[in-house]
Motif scaffolding. Structure first.
Motif, PDB file in Angstrom:
ATOM      1  N   HIS A 114     113.200 -26.685  53.653  1.00 35.01           N
ATOM      2  CA  HIS A 114     114.200 -25.534  53.740  1.00 35.01           C
ATOM      3  C   HIS A 114     114.106 -24.835  55.085  1.00 35.01           C
ATOM      4  O   HIS A 114     113.384 -24.038  55.386  1.00 35.01           O
ATOM      5  CB  HIS A 114     113.865 -24.789  52.554  1.00 35.01           C
ATOM      6  CG  HIS A 114     114.975 -23.891  52.153  1.00 35.01           C
ATOM      7  ND1 HIS A 114     116.215 -24.049  52.372  1.00 35.01           N
ATOM      8  CD2 HIS A 114     114.909 -22.626  51.582  1.00 35.01           C
ATOM      9  CE1 HIS A 114     117.217 -23.107  51.950  1.00 35.01           C
ATOM     10  NE2 HIS A 114     116.427 -22.215  51.457  1.00 35.01           N
ATOM     11  N   ARG A 115     115.480 -24.701  55.471  1.00 30.78           N
ATOM     12  CA  ARG A 115     115.728 -23.915  56.831  1.00 30.78           C
ATOM     13  C   ARG A 115     117.063 -22.978  56.594  1.00 30.78           C
ATOM     14  O   ARG A 115     117.943 -23.524  56.982  1.00 30.78           O
ATOM     15  CB  ARG A 115     116.014 -24.601  57.803  1.00 30.78           C
ATOM     16  CG  ARG A 115     114.540 -25.198  58.089  1.00 30.78           C
ATOM     17  CD  ARG A 115     114.571 -26.188  59.515  1.00 30.78           C
ATOM     18  NE  ARG A 115     113.124 -26.305  60.040  1.00 30.78           N
ATOM     19  CZ  ARG A 115     112.847 -27.070  61.119  1.00 30.78           C
ATOM     20  NH1 ARG A 115     113.768 -27.808  61.821  1.00 30.78           N
ATOM     21  NH2 ARG A 115     111.571 -27.312  61.279  1.00 30.78           N
ATOM     22  N   PRO A 116     116.980 -21.828  55.817  1.00 30.30           N
ATOM     23  CA  PRO A 116     118.355 -21.054  55.689  1.00 30.30           C
ATOM     24  C   PRO A 116     118.350 -20.603  56.947  1.00 30.30           C
ATOM     25  O   PRO A 116     117.695 -19.955  57.801  1.00 30.30           O
ATOM     26  CB  PRO A 116     117.539 -19.714  54.646  1.00 30.30           C
ATOM     27  CG  PRO A 116     116.224 -19.819  54.861  1.00 30.30           C
ATOM     28  CD  PRO A 116     115.780 -21.152  55.132  1.00 30.30           C
ATOM     29  N   GLY A 272     118.563 -33.708  61.038  1.00 31.86           N
ATOM     30  CA  GLY A 272     118.387 -32.110  60.475  1.00 31.86           C
ATOM     31  C   GLY A 272     117.645 -31.363  61.452  1.00 31.86           C
ATOM     32  O   GLY A 272     117.663 -30.033  61.726  1.00 31.86           O
ATOM     33  N   ASP A 273     116.619 -32.086  62.206  1.00 30.18           N
ATOM     34  CA  ASP A 273     115.590 -31.377  63.393  1.00 30.18           C
ATOM     35  C   ASP A 273     116.806 -30.824  64.449  1.00 30.18           C
ATOM     36  O   ASP A 273     116.638 -29.540  64.803  1.00 30.18           O
ATOM     37  CB  ASP A 273     115.043 -32.491  63.993  1.00 30.18           C
ATOM     38  CG  ASP A 273     114.065 -31.945  65.082  1.00 30.18           C
ATOM     39  OD1 ASP A 273     113.523 -30.723  64.787  1.00 30.18           O
ATOM     40  OD2 ASP A 273     114.004 -32.382  66.296  1.00 30.18           O
ATOM     41  N   ILE A 274     117.625 -31.727  64.916  1.00 38.40           N
ATOM     42  CA  ILE A 274     118.434 -31.113  65.718  1.00 38.40           C
ATOM     43  C   ILE A 274     119.624 -30.197  65.162  1.00 38.40           C
ATOM     44  O   ILE A 274     119.993 -28.997  65.913  1.00 38.40           O
ATOM     45  CB  ILE A 274     119.346 -32.613  66.415  1.00 38.40           C
ATOM     46  CG1 ILE A 274     118.334 -33.293  67.064  1.00 38.40           C
ATOM     47  CG2 ILE A 274     120.369 -32.057  67.320  1.00 38.40           C
ATOM     48  CD1 ILE A 274     118.932 -34.966  67.108  1.00 38.40           C
ATOM     49  N   SER A 304     107.879 -21.317  61.110  1.00 38.21           N
ATOM     50  CA  SER A 304     109.198 -20.863  61.378  1.00 38.21           C
ATOM     51  C   SER A 304     110.016 -21.982  61.931  1.00 38.21           C
ATOM     52  O   SER A 304     111.263 -22.149  61.792  1.00 38.21           O
ATOM     53  CB  SER A 304     109.214 -19.782  62.301  1.00 38.21           C
ATOM     54  OG  SER A 304     109.609 -20.322  63.667  1.00 38.21           O
ATOM     55  N   GLY A 305     109.369 -22.964  62.607  1.00 39.02           N
ATOM     56  CA  GLY A 305     110.205 -24.018  62.978  1.00 39.02           C
ATOM     57  C   GLY A 305     110.980 -23.974  64.673  1.00 39.02           C
ATOM     58  O   GLY A 305     111.402 -24.987  65.014  1.00 39.02           O
ATOM     59  N   ALA A 306     110.521 -23.093  64.934  1.00 38.72           N
ATOM     60  CA  ALA A 306     111.054 -22.428  66.399  1.00 38.72           C
ATOM     61  C   ALA A 306     110.334 -22.556  67.657  1.00 38.72           C
ATOM     62  O   ALA A 306     110.620 -22.361  68.574  1.00 38.72           O
ATOM     63  CB  ALA A 306     111.460 -21.109  66.170  1.00 38.72           C
TER      64      ALA A 306
END
Ligand code: IPM
Ligand code: MN
Length: 385
Positions: A114-116, A272-274, A304-306
């Motif tokens: 989940h990445r809001p 979704g990654d992109i 965080s995914g960043a």
């Protein structure tokens, strides 16, 4: 306070600017969780290049076992080109992006990511594209297993050696070049897709939001299967309004019409990654927050995914707010909703009052006296909790 419940959480401080940002996020998480009577104890489970020196491994077995046992991990991010270009050349299998991140996802069976993406009105001036007129959140849900990420690892043994040799199908790390054809396997299984789509449809129903499903079903069989399952599951959720977008059009619409994605969004692993980087970058990747969960047992990784901002490491300038917002998601997950709300409110307040890290700072608009570093931004949020 009496009656505090103790919660032990695995902590990966990570590479690059990870440790600096995580120091702030951990302090915020500990303070905020107390609002719900939870005493968080972080237990370090080193992973990444920073763990290699001591353990000779970027994913030490002991760290992996303990993380799986604890079930919840707060993750600072791994990877640093500095080491990729030294140790990584001799031992490419140790590169932590694949070994650690994909390893944990697979070992913990983290199906849903989940990445809001929250669009803050007060940061609208940062964007080079047309921003939503008001606060708005895109609720991205990325299918995090299988696809092209794990296809080779999961399935290559099923292909007879003489066939794979003939077509040049090899594990990525074995490919040195000169192959006539290099191929990766991408796949989805029906049971995982069904489980995933039930989760995203339920989420849309709960939130009373439309669902946008993204794919490339005009081209690939894989994507056609994905869409067929989405259509099948949509029949179980007659109240959810669902629409479909091809991934190329979606990329364009995120930029030209971000309001269209004021929705729950279903997206595949690679696509979704992109797209989630793109959606976050409309404001700043420094605010990106994310978690990956195993819907069967609740095991989860809060990351965080960043990335790790390696060029900023040691300078006390990386934006800790993405990690701090990730901590809020973690608190909600462990049953500390007051703490989670308090963190999100504190972050909004800090931004409303004009405080900025470098990535959020716009010359001529923002007040230079409110430009903060990693630690001062963390302390500012902490003081509002
Ligand atoms: C992310 C990252 C990872 C991914 C990499 C580092 C394996 O980019 O979490 O978005 O591609 O999933
Ligand atoms: Mn990514």
């Amino acid at each position: 306070m009496t009656d505090m419940t103790k919660e032990i959480i695995a902590l990966v401080k990570g590479d690059g600017s990870g440790p600096e940002m995580m120091a702030q996020a951990c302090a915020v998480a500990i303070k905020a969780a107390m609002l719900d009577g939870i005493e968080i104890e972080f237990e370090e489970t080193p992973m990444g290049w920073n763990a290699y020196e001591e353990y000779g491994d970027t994913l030490p077995q002991k760290s992996l076992d303990r993380t799986k046992k604890l079930g919840i991990v707060f993750f600072g991010g791994v990877g640093d080109p500095k080491f990729d270009n030294t140790i990584g050349i001799k031992r490419p299998e140790m590169k932590p992006e694949k070994r650690v991140l994909l390893g944990l996802r697979k070992e913990m069976d983290l199906l849903v990511n989940h990445r809001p993406v929250r669009f803050y009105e007060e940061l609208a001036h940062l964007s080079i594209v047309k921003m939503p007129a008001q606060n708005m959140t895109q609720l991205w849900y990325r299918f995090l297993l299988q696809d092209v990420y794990l296809g080779n690892d999961d399935l290559i043994h099923l292909i007879p050696e003489e066939v794979s040799a003939k077509i040049g199908l090899k594990l990525k790390q074995d490919v040195i070049g000169n192959e006539k054809i290099v191929s990766n396997i991408a796949y989805f299984t029906r049971d995982q897709l069904v489980k995933y789509f039930r989760i995203v449809f339920s989420r849309a129903e709960e939130m009373k939001l439309p669902l946008v499903v993204i794919d490339k079903s005009n081209i690939t069989a894989l994507d056609t299967y994905w869409r067929l399952i989405a259509e099948e599951i949509s029949k179980e959720f007659p109240d959810v309004s669902v629409s479909f977008q091809y991934v190329d059009a979606a990329a364009m619409l995120i930029v030209t019409n971000p309001e269209m994605f004021n929705a729950v969004i279903a997206t595949q692993n690679l696509q979704g990654d992109i797209l989630t980087d793109l959606a976050n970058a409309l404001i700043s990747i420094g605010l990106m927050h994310s978690y990956a969960v195993n819907p069967d047992n609740g095991a989860a990784m809060f990351e965080s995914g960043a990335g790790t901002a390696p060029t900023l490491a040691g300078k006390d300038v990386a934006n800790p707010l993405g990690r701090i917002l990730t901590a809020a998601m973690m608190l909600r997950h462990i049953g500390a909703p007051n703490g989670a709300n308090a963190i999100e409110k504190a972050v909004s307040q800090v931004l409303t009052e004009g405080y900025r890290t470098g990535d959020l700072f716009q010359k001529g608009i923002d007040d230079p006296s409110k430009l903060l570093g990693t630690s001062t931004m963390g302390e500012m949020v902490l003081s509002y909790i």
